[in-house]
Structures are given as structure tokens and as C-alpha cells.
Write an enzyme that holds these catalytic residues in place. Structure first.
Site, short mmCIF file in Angstrom:
data_model
loop_
_atom_site.label_atom_id
_atom_site.label_comp_id
_atom_site.label_asym_id
_atom_site.label_seq_id
_atom_site.Cartn_x
_atom_site.Cartn_y
_atom_site.Cartn_z
NE ARG A 155 7.18 -11.61 63.52
CZ ARG A 155 8.09 -10.64 63.50
NH1 ARG A 155 7.83 -9.48 64.07
NH2 ARG A 155 9.25 -10.84 62.90
CB CYS B 285 9.71 -17.03 67.90
SG CYS B 285 9.27 -17.62 66.27
CE LYS C 149 12.88 -15.23 59.99
NZ LYS C 149 12.52 -16.25 60.98
CE LYS D 18 10.43 -16.06 56.98
NZ LYS D 18 10.35 -16.88 58.15
C1 PBG Z 1 10.44 -17.26 62.88
C2 PBG Z 1 9.67 -17.38 61.63
C3 PBG Z 1 9.07 -16.31 60.96
C4 PBG Z 1 8.42 -16.81 59.84
C5 PBG Z 1 8.65 -18.17 59.81
N1 PBG Z 1 9.43 -18.52 60.95
C6 PBG Z 1 9.15 -14.88 61.10
C7 PBG Z 1 9.28 -14.12 62.30
O1 PBG Z 1 8.30 -14.03 63.06
O2 PBG Z 1 10.34 -13.55 62.48
C8 PBG Z 1 7.65 -15.95 58.88
C9 PBG Z 1 6.90 -16.60 57.84
C10 PBG Z 1 5.90 -15.77 57.15
O3 PBG Z 1 5.77 -14.55 57.37
O4 PBG Z 1 5.20 -16.34 56.33
N2 PBG Z 1 10.86 -18.37 63.43
#
Ligand code: PBG
Length: 327
Positions: A206, A123, A196, A249
Site C-alpha cells: 500500500r 484502489c 484473497k 493470496k
Molecule cells: C488490491 C491489491 C492488493 C495487493 C495487490 N492488489 C492488496 C490490498 O491493498 O488489498 C497486495 C499485493 C502485495 O501485498 O504484494 N487491489
């Protein structure tokens, strides 16, 4: 007040020594993983606006960051990359010269003391911000798997100690395990983001990772916060496929799930104390509304009590400092 029958629990709370003697859960700096955002470019140290105290850093700041972590005795880092260029298929994620691959090599050249965990996802590298490739406005599961495998293999080749896939495609553990084995990395463990949720608590991350989806949301691959049995199915299939660690998570709204996963699976359980959980505490403490140190230690201890063996947290450095002062 005669014949009053009751128990005296306060017996075990009278002194600091007695309280620490009977304490059931103890947080150690060895439990902590510190996330790092590595950005392409030079001389960059950008504080993330929604995460005070958390920075995106370029490779020239990495050595000093690692020295600080070693000094504090934090055993592990989780690496996220923020590339300059993005494309439809996230090719920066599986480029041998990708930002995370470079960062892994740099850390490994410097020290053996730190476990380097690579977050395996697309992502941050895709122009649309989704965790796989897009087909008819949706993330295509089976077309995405080979790209996650390539990402994991290049991360292992760069020297990653642990591969942590966070993409929530079905079969990602099976695919990555097979890919790692075929590339000769039979001894590289997988720390799976098994459970997750599609959580609003990822908002600040993000910003930090520049990975907001450009259309739609992640609800077709991340889980519905309302579901518990689905979490147990996700954890079970990742175990069957060969996961060595299971991540739950976010952490704070999902303490029941941490406990369920811990009760059912004999592997280390990892709680991810996510960005929004960090930012809420930071905001309240910057306003002087709460005692940051006390609140953070209480929260992280509660995650351990719920069943977490390891905690990924942006507070890792603060916690390591506080625990040191306390001794
Ligand atoms: C996605 C990813 C995310 C987080 C870590 N890896 C979330 C996402 O955007 O869906 C979130 C970590 C955080 O909020 O601290 N690869």
C-alpha cells in the site's frame, strides 16, 4: 544392537547428484511473475521505503526494465498503476490513456516475448482507497462491477494478455468475462484473485501503490484469515464464472489453502508471495540474520510443493539470477 529393524532413508541423500536425481519439486524461472509499479510522471525511479530493491518507475524507465526481465528469461509481468490524480470513482483505472493502459501499449510495442498481466482494481485510483465505489460508508458491490468491467476492457484493448481482477467484489469474474466477450476479447484469459484474505501482509504494497484505505478496512470484501471452507466456496464460484487461473493470496500463511485449491480445480494455481512476505525476508537479510538466497529459494520451492504452478513475487529477478548461476 542386533535385530534392530529400521529403514535407511539417507541412501537417497548421499551425493548432490543423487539428491537432484530424486528431487520432487523444481523451481523454474518460467514459473515467475514480476510485479511492476508504474507511476505517472517523468524520470521517476523511487525505491519503496518498506520494500528495498522494489521501485516505482515512470514510463521512461520501463523499456530498460523490460530489457532486464527479457534478459533474465522471466516470462511475465503484473502491472499496477500509480496515478497523479485520484477521484471518488477511480476513473484513472478505466481511462484509455491511463497509466497502466499506456504501459501495456509500450511493452507490447517493444516485445511479444513477455506476458503482460493487468491487475484490475480501483484502489490505486480512488481518493478513498477502496476497491470499488462507496455508498453509505461501504463498498457497493453491484455499482462497482461495471467499473471493473470497463477497466478490464480498456486493459485488453491496450493489449493485455491476461486480466487479473483483485477487487474481491462478488460476481467480478462473471461480469468481466461477459464484458470481455462482448468487446471481442473472447480469448483473453482471467487470472482471478479468487482467494484473497484481508491480510496485514499487504502493508508495504500500500506504500508502493499508494492505496491505503482512507477510512475503515477491507474486511467487508476480503476474506477472514481464519476461514478455509469460505476459500473453497470463493474458488468454486470463480471457476463456475469462467476463471482460467486461480490466485491464492497471500502465500506463506495460506499454504494449506494453496493445496486445497490445487486438489479441487484443474486450472493453474497461482501463489501471490505478497509485499509483507518480501519485506520480512529483506529486513532480516539486510541485518545479516538470514541467508537471503537460501531462504527465498526454500520459501518459493515450498509454495510449489504446496501446489502452486505459478508464483507472483518481488524476488523474481533475484531468483532468475540465482537459478542461472546454479546451472
Ligand atoms: C488490491 C491489491 C492488493 C495487493 C495487490 N492488489 C492488496 C490490498 O491493498 O488489498 C497486495 C499485493 C502485495 O501485498 O504484494 N487491489
Amino acid at each position: 544392537m542386533t535385530n534392530l529393524d529400521f529403514r535407511r532413508h539417507r541412501k537417497l541423500r548421499h551425493s548432490r547428484t543423487m539428491r537432484s536425481f530424486v528431487r520432487e519439486t523444481i523451481l523454474h524461472k518460467e514459473d515467475l511473475v514480476y510485479p511492476l509499479f508504474i507511476v505517472e510522471g517523468d524520470q521517476i525511479k523511487n525505491e519503496v521505503p518498506s520494500m528495498p530493491g522494489v521501485f516505482q518507475i515512470s514510463l521512461d524507465y520501463l523499456d530498460q526494465e523490460i530489457d532486464e526481465l527479457l534478459d533474465l528469461g522471466i516470462p511475465s509481468v503484473l502491472l499496477f498503476g500509480v496515478p497523479k490524480e485520484k477521484d471518488e470513482v477511480g476513473s484513472g483505472a478505466y481511462d484509455q490513456e491511463g497509466i497502466v493502459q499506456q504501459a501495456i501499449r509500450q511493452i507490447k510495442e517493444k516485445t511479444d516475448e513477455l506476458l503482460v498481466i493487468a491487475d484490475t482494481c480501483l484502489c490505486e485510483y480512488t481518493s478513498h482507497g477502496h476497491c470499488g465505489v462507496i455508498h453509505q460508508q461501504d463498498v457497493d458491490n453491484d455499482k462497482s462491477l461495471p467499473l471493473h468491467v470497463k477497466t478490464a476492457v480498456t486493459q485488453a484493448q491496450a493489449g493485455a494478455d491476461i486480466i487479473a481482477p483483485s477487487n474481491m467484489m462478488d460476481g467480478f469474474v462473471a461480469a468481466i468475462r461477459q464484458g470481455l466477450d462482448e468487446a471481442g476479447f473472447t480469448d483473453t484469459p482471467i487470472m482471478s484473485y479468487a482467494v484473497k484474505y484481508a491480510s496485514a501482509f499487504y502493508g508495504p504494497f500500500r506504500d508502493a501503490a499508494d492505496s491505503t484505505p482512507q477510512f475503515g478496512d477491507r474486511k467487508t470484501y476480503q476474506m477472514d484469515p481464519a476461514n478455509r471452507l469460505e476459500a473453497l466456496r470463493e474458488a468454486q464460484s470463480d471457476m463456475d464464472e469462467g476463471a482460467d487461473f486461480l490466485i491464492v493470496k497471500p502465500a506463506l500463511s495460506y499454504m494449506d489453502i494453496i493445496r486445497d485449491v490445487k486438489n479441487q480445480h484443474p486450472v493453474p494455481v497461482v501463489a501471490y508471495n505478497v509485499s509483507g512476505e518480501y519485506s520480512m525476508i529483506k529486513a532480516a537479510s539486510l541485518n545479516g540474520w538470514i541467508d537471503e538466497q537460501a531462504v527465498v529459494l526454500e520459501k518459493l520451492t515450498a509454495m510449489k510443493r504446496a501446489g502452486a504452478d505459478i508464483i507472483i513475487t518481488y524476488f523474481a529477478k533475484d531468483v532468475a539470477k540465482w537459478l542461472k548461476e546454479d546451472h
